[in-house]
Design an enzyme around this catalytic site. Structure first.
Site, PDB file in Angstrom:
ATOM      1  N   ASP A  27       0.843  -1.195   0.000  1.00  0.00           N
ATOM      2  CA  ASP A  27       0.000   0.000   0.000  1.00  0.00           C
ATOM      3  C   ASP A  27       0.879   1.246   0.000  1.00  0.00           C
ATOM      4  O   ASP A  27       1.859   1.330   0.741  1.00  0.00           O
ATOM      5  CB  ASP A  27      -0.931   0.004   1.210  1.00  0.00           C
ATOM      6  CG  ASP A  27      -1.981  -1.104   1.099  1.00  0.00           C
ATOM      7  OD1 ASP A  27      -2.422  -1.371  -0.028  1.00  0.00           O
ATOM      8  OD2 ASP A  27      -2.312  -1.706   2.133  1.00  0.00           O
ATOM      9  N   CYS A  61       2.975   4.522   0.243  1.00  0.00           N
ATOM     10  CA  CYS A  61       3.480   5.363   1.322  1.00  0.00           C
ATOM     11  C   CYS A  61       4.470   6.314   0.676  1.00  0.00           C
ATOM     12  O   CYS A  61       5.657   6.022   0.565  1.00  0.00           O
ATOM     13  CB  CYS A  61       4.152   4.513   2.401  1.00  0.00           C
ATOM     14  SG  CYS A  61       5.002   5.498   3.646  1.00  0.00           S
ATOM     15  N   GLU A  77      -2.737   5.741   0.336  1.00  0.00           N
ATOM     16  CA  GLU A  77      -1.777   6.508   1.131  1.00  0.00           C
ATOM     17  C   GLU A  77      -2.147   6.589   2.609  1.00  0.00           C
ATOM     18  O   GLU A  77      -3.292   6.877   2.959  1.00  0.00           O
ATOM     19  CB  GLU A  77      -1.657   7.923   0.550  1.00  0.00           C
ATOM     20  CG  GLU A  77      -0.754   8.849   1.327  1.00  0.00           C
ATOM     21  CD  GLU A  77       0.679   8.353   1.423  1.00  0.00           C
ATOM     22  OE1 GLU A  77       1.294   8.116   0.383  1.00  0.00           O
ATOM     23  OE2 GLU A  77       1.177   8.181   2.559  1.00  0.00           O
ATOM     24  N   GLY A  78      -1.146   6.329   3.447  1.00  0.00           N
ATOM     25  CA  GLY A  78      -1.344   6.478   4.897  1.00  0.00           C
ATOM     26  C   GLY A  78      -2.507   5.662   5.408  1.00  0.00           C
ATOM     27  O   GLY A  78      -3.386   6.193   6.078  1.00  0.00           O
ATOM     28  N   ASP A  87      -7.092   2.184  10.833  1.00  0.00           N
ATOM     29  CA  ASP A  87      -6.750   1.814   9.464  1.00  0.00           C
ATOM     30  C   ASP A  87      -8.007   1.887   8.604  1.00  0.00           C
ATOM     31  O   ASP A  87      -9.064   1.463   9.034  1.00  0.00           O
ATOM     32  CB  ASP A  87      -6.224   0.366   9.488  1.00  0.00           C
ATOM     33  CG  ASP A  87      -5.391   0.002   8.285  1.00  0.00           C
ATOM     34  OD1 ASP A  87      -5.832   0.293   7.161  1.00  0.00           O
ATOM     35  OD2 ASP A  87      -4.311  -0.581   8.464  1.00  0.00           O
ATOM     36  N   ARG A 139      -7.721   0.895   5.189  1.00  0.00           N
ATOM     37  CA  ARG A 139      -7.358   0.250   3.926  1.00  0.00           C
ATOM     38  C   ARG A 139      -8.313  -0.863   3.540  1.00  0.00           C
ATOM     39  O   ARG A 139      -8.471  -1.178   2.385  1.00  0.00           O
ATOM     40  CB  ARG A 139      -5.931  -0.299   4.004  1.00  0.00           C
ATOM     41  CG  ARG A 139      -4.905   0.782   3.852  1.00  0.00           C
ATOM     42  CD  ARG A 139      -3.522   0.220   4.015  1.00  0.00           C
ATOM     43  NE  ARG A 139      -3.282  -0.246   5.391  1.00  0.00           N
ATOM     44  CZ  ARG A 139      -2.155  -0.800   5.784  1.00  0.00           C
ATOM     45  NH1 ARG A 139      -1.176  -0.992   4.932  1.00  0.00           N
ATOM     46  NH2 ARG A 139      -1.995  -1.162   7.036  1.00  0.00           N
ATOM     47  N   SER A 183       5.101 -10.310   2.955  1.00  0.00           N
ATOM     48  CA  SER A 183       4.266  -9.409   3.759  1.00  0.00           C
ATOM     49  C   SER A 183       4.122 -10.011   5.139  1.00  0.00           C
ATOM     50  O   SER A 183       4.070 -11.233   5.286  1.00  0.00           O
ATOM     51  CB  SER A 183       2.880  -9.246   3.126  1.00  0.00           C
ATOM     52  OG  SER A 183       2.006  -8.580   4.020  1.00  0.00           O
ATOM     53  N   LYS A 216      -3.731  -8.555   5.332  1.00  0.00           N
ATOM     54  CA  LYS A 216      -3.535  -8.934   3.933  1.00  0.00           C
ATOM     55  C   LYS A 216      -3.582 -10.458   3.781  1.00  0.00           C
ATOM     56  O   LYS A 216      -4.224 -10.974   2.869  1.00  0.00           O
ATOM     57  CB  LYS A 216      -2.207  -8.376   3.404  1.00  0.00           C
ATOM     58  CG  LYS A 216      -2.223  -6.861   3.227  1.00  0.00           C
ATOM     59  CD  LYS A 216      -0.835  -6.339   2.847  1.00  0.00           C
ATOM     60  CE  LYS A 216      -0.855  -4.814   2.732  1.00  0.00           C
ATOM     61  NZ  LYS A 216       0.512  -4.262   2.635  1.00  0.00           N
TER      62      LYS A 216
HETATM   63 ZN   LIG Z   1       5.358   3.977   5.260  1.00  0.00          ZN
END
Ligand SMILES: [Zn+2]
Length: 415
Positions: free
Chosen positions: A244, A246, A288-289, A328, A330, A352, A357
């Site tokens: 993801d 960053c 992002e973030g 979060d 995401r 990962s 995920k």
């Molecule tokens: Zn990061």
């Protein structure tokens, strides 16, 4: 800013069925012809069979270009020579309406599979593009210099360029399927999307017959090392990372997190895997973030570093939640769709440590073999706070999660 037309124009309401020649979409149908094309054009409104417009978040820039008089709203893309460099699919997952709900599996092939409709005047645009590239990363060159990896003239060139096939993917949401993934009703999802975008898309609540939404959000990019067709063959070793975005670390090298070091480590693993006769995959999502955005992310950095006692791992998630309301956003529920588009059935080596995920991938029916954590030497000192906090929260870690004392004692740099 110049008005692009001389005569005053009426606002064209999107809340009434146009119906003039709009082609039906049967999501998850076995063939492209039965599924039907996604038509998000604004030029011929009667042809539209979706809510929203193309290009994800860039649809707003397109509107700006039209408003500024730089772009004709009648412009139709000339797709000459734009076809994919590699054919992806079709795969069995494409016709399982539960497997793919957030992208159009036929999105790269529209010029081919909807040639008849295009010839009949429908403005059908690709939502996926597939091309080839050479990618040169200083970390890969360093790995070559240190002897961890070597050029083979095919996957990795002597100068350090890795040869990849890459695909850019815009979001195409089939709302009934998205609602199901999140365990809410479609009516509620539509209403909340409408309300929380400030009423941006009235059709969400007025046109329940339109099931497909092109959301104004970022999409994703996949980088494939080796033969893309091998991704669908569970006998071929697949090394994969789902990453993801960053920006701070990925592009600018910020040392507060492990994003870029883990990403470049994954690329090194992908190259090594492809050189062993396997295939490598990095899927990069614009989230992002933690999908909270960079403003929220930087606010959280300040809150972490200014709190009493300084930036410690035991307060890591609490500070995010204070600012954002959640830890979060995401929501990995939609992430495996891209893997199913590529025909993936087994990931032999998942680069990962994220349990979210991992759970989303395996929950979607993809087998995962080994999980590869980030080598300790690649974790920047200031990123230990995040790493320890994530391990305590359930991240995969071969050596076991840190205890409460360890979390309290893992401290980051002050501002
Ligand atoms: Zn990061």
């Amino acid at each position: 800013m110049a008005d692009t037309s001389s005569a005053p124009r009426h606002i064209r309401l999107t809340s009434h069925a146009g119906g003039q020649g709009a082609l039906p979409i049967h999501w998850g149908a076995a063939t492209a012809a039965e599924r039907g094309p996604v038509v998000g054009t604004t030029t011929n409104r009667g042809h539209r069979n979706v809510i929203g417009t193309h290009s994800g978040s860039y649809s707003v820039y397109r509107a700006l270009a039209v408003a500024a008089g730089a772009l004709s709203r009648e412009h139709k893309a000339d797709l000459t020579n734009t076809s994919p460099t590699d054919q992806i699919g079709p795969y069995p997952q494409w016709s399982d309406p539960g497997k793919i709900v957030s992208l159009d599996p036929w999105g790269a092939a529209v010029a081919d599979v909807f040639a008849t409709e295009l010839a009949a005047g429908y403005d059908i645009r690709p939502t996926i593009a597939v091309t080839k590239a050479h990618v040169v990363l200083p970390e890969v060159i360093e790995a070559m210099q240190k002897g961890r990896i070597s050029a083979d003239g095919k996957i990795l060139m002597r100068g350090g360029a890795a040869c990849v096939t890459k695909a850019a993917i815009e979001p195409v949401w089939w709302l009934p399927g998205v609602a199901k993934r999140f365990g809410c009703s479609e009516a509620n999802l539509r209403r909340v999307l409408f309300e929380e975008t400030g009423g941006m898309y009235p059709e969400l609540v007025t046109r329940s017959d339109l099931e497909v939404f092109l959301p104004p959000i970022g999409g994703q990019t996949v980088y494939i090392f080796g033969n893309p067709r091998d991704l669908a063959n569970p006998e071929v070793e697949l090394t994969a990372r789902v990453h993801d975005e960053c920006n701070g670390s990925d592009v600018f090298g910020s040392d507060i997190c492990t994003c870029r070091p883990y990403l470049t480590h994954a690329i090194e693993e992908c190259i090594l895997g492809a050189q062993r006769g396997g295939v490598g995959l990095v899927s990069y999502s614009r989230k992002e973030g933690r999908a909270l955005g960079e403003v929220t992310k930087f606010l959280v950095y300040n809150a972490r570093k200014r709190q009493v006692g300084g930036d410690t791992a035991d307060q890591y998630f609490a500070r995010t939640e204070c600012v954002a309301g959640v830890q979060d956003m995401r929501f990995q529920e939609l992430m495996p769709d891209v893997l199913h588009w590529l025909g993936v059935r087994k990931i032999h080596r998942l680069v990962s440590m994220s349990n979210m995920k991992y759970d989303a991938i395996t929950g979607s029916g993809i087998e995962v073999g080994e999980r590869i954590d980030i080598p300790a030497g690649l974790i920047p000192a200031d990123a230990q706070v995040e790493m320890q906090a994530k391990k305590a929260a359930g991240y995969f870690t071969p050596e076991g999660a840190p205890d409460a004392d360890a979390l309290k004692n893992t401290k980051g740099r002050a501002l």
